[in-house]
Design a protein around this motif. Structure first.
Motif, PDB file in Angstrom:
ATOM      1  N   HIS A 156      -1.796  70.695 -76.092  1.00 35.72           N
ATOM      2  CA  HIS A 156      -3.194  70.827 -75.673  1.00 35.72           C
ATOM      3  C   HIS A 156      -3.833  72.102 -76.226  1.00 35.72           C
ATOM      4  CE1 HIS A 156      -1.529  68.010 -72.686  1.00 35.72           C
ATOM      5  NE2 HIS A 156      -2.760  67.539 -72.609  1.00 35.72           N
ATOM      6  N   ASP A 169      -8.586  69.394 -71.969  1.00 37.91           N
ATOM      7  CA  ASP A 169      -7.926  70.548 -72.590  1.00 37.91           C
ATOM      8  C   ASP A 169      -6.885  71.125 -71.640  1.00 37.91           C
ATOM      9  OD1 ASP A 169      -9.419  71.813 -70.648  1.00 37.91           O
ATOM     10  OD2 ASP A 169     -10.411  73.210 -71.998  1.00 37.91           O
ATOM     11  N   HIS A 193      -3.333  66.789 -80.031  1.00 40.94           N
ATOM     12  CA  HIS A 193      -4.201  66.282 -78.982  1.00 40.94           C
ATOM     13  C   HIS A 193      -5.618  65.974 -79.449  1.00 40.94           C
ATOM     14  CE1 HIS A 193      -5.248  65.458 -74.868  1.00 40.94           C
ATOM     15  NE2 HIS A 193      -6.022  66.497 -74.716  1.00 40.94           N
TER      16      HIS A 193
END
Length: 250
Positions: A156, A169, A193
């Motif tokens: 992330h 996030d 991500h």
């Protein structure tokens, strides 16, 4: 996962992320066959035989068969392979794989002049989570790192990238950002991500987004994808403290 440090004498490696494998090689994800995209990346890199760091969302459907495909693709890889969980992954499956060569269970890599830390940012939702005990472990690692430069790999992102993915996030990012800003040995982080190649060069650290081996996400308020062919990122950590990266397209 072991708390040992893995030592590797070579300064370069390749990061692969967001493979989104499914249970069969010909299964579709967003209009592409992710197994074939990943296989192309590995075929192109095989002669170079770099150490690999895979930064999450290795599977799309959480299936045991998707992890079997990953194991088969990398079973004879001629260098170490490190696996990090993304929000689509199952820790238990990755832990089991990491006990089988060429996969490695360590979460710290020592290169000449550098330590690379592999951070588990998986939470209970698509967003990232990094609870206090994990942050405390990083403080211990700092005390053990000596004068080496340090760089993080995780799934992330910490800083917003300006698209829909920012809703997912790293949710408890304050402690990680504070550590990056106060500790000069910490040079930054690379993540997956976001399915988007970019870099933020800040005074205190850099944040680099590795493009996906599957599809890329457009920088829009809603989720839109684009097939740009399989992609990855090559990293070089020189013994004199320089940091270099190159976005790859196959």
């Amino acid at each position: 996962m072991t708390n040992a440090v893995f030592h590797w004498p070579v300064s370069s490696l390749v990061q692969i992320t967001d493979c989104h494998l499914l249970a069969t090689p010909d299964a579709l994800y967003q209009g592409i066959k992710p197994y074939h995209h990943l296989r192309l990346v590995l075929d192109e890199l095989r002669a170079e035989a770099p150490l690999l760091i895979l930064t999450g969302d290795l599977t799309e459907d959480h299936s045991a068969d998707s992890y079997t495909l990953l194991q088969q693709l990398l079973a004879d890889w001629p260098a170490p392979v490190f696996l990090l969980p993304g929000n689509h992954d199952e820790r238990g499956a990755l832990d089991q794989l990491s006990q089988q060569p060429p996969f490695r269970p360590e979460r710290r890599l020592a290169l000449p002049g550098w330590q690379l830390w592999l951070l588990d940012s998986k939470g209970d939702t698509p967003a990232g989570s990094f609870p206090v005990p994990r942050l405390a472990e990083l403080e211990c690692w700092l005390n053990e790192a000596g004068h080496q430069q340090i760089f993080w790999f995780c799934h992330h992102h910490l800083l917003p990238v300006g698209s829909f993915i920012d809703r997912f996030d790293q949710q408890d990012k304050a402690g990680l950002l504070a550590m990056l800003k106060r500790e000069p040995r910490l040079r930054g982080l690379a993540h997956g991500h976001c399915h988007h190649a970019y870099q933020y060069d800040l005074p205190e650290f850099v944040q680099v987004g590795c493009p996906a081996s599957s599809v890329q996400f457009l920088q829009t308020p809603d989720w839109q994808t684009q097939d740009q062919g399989p992609r990855a990122c090559r990293w070089v950590f020189t013994p004199d403290g320089r940091l270099q990266w190159e976005f790859l397209q196959f």
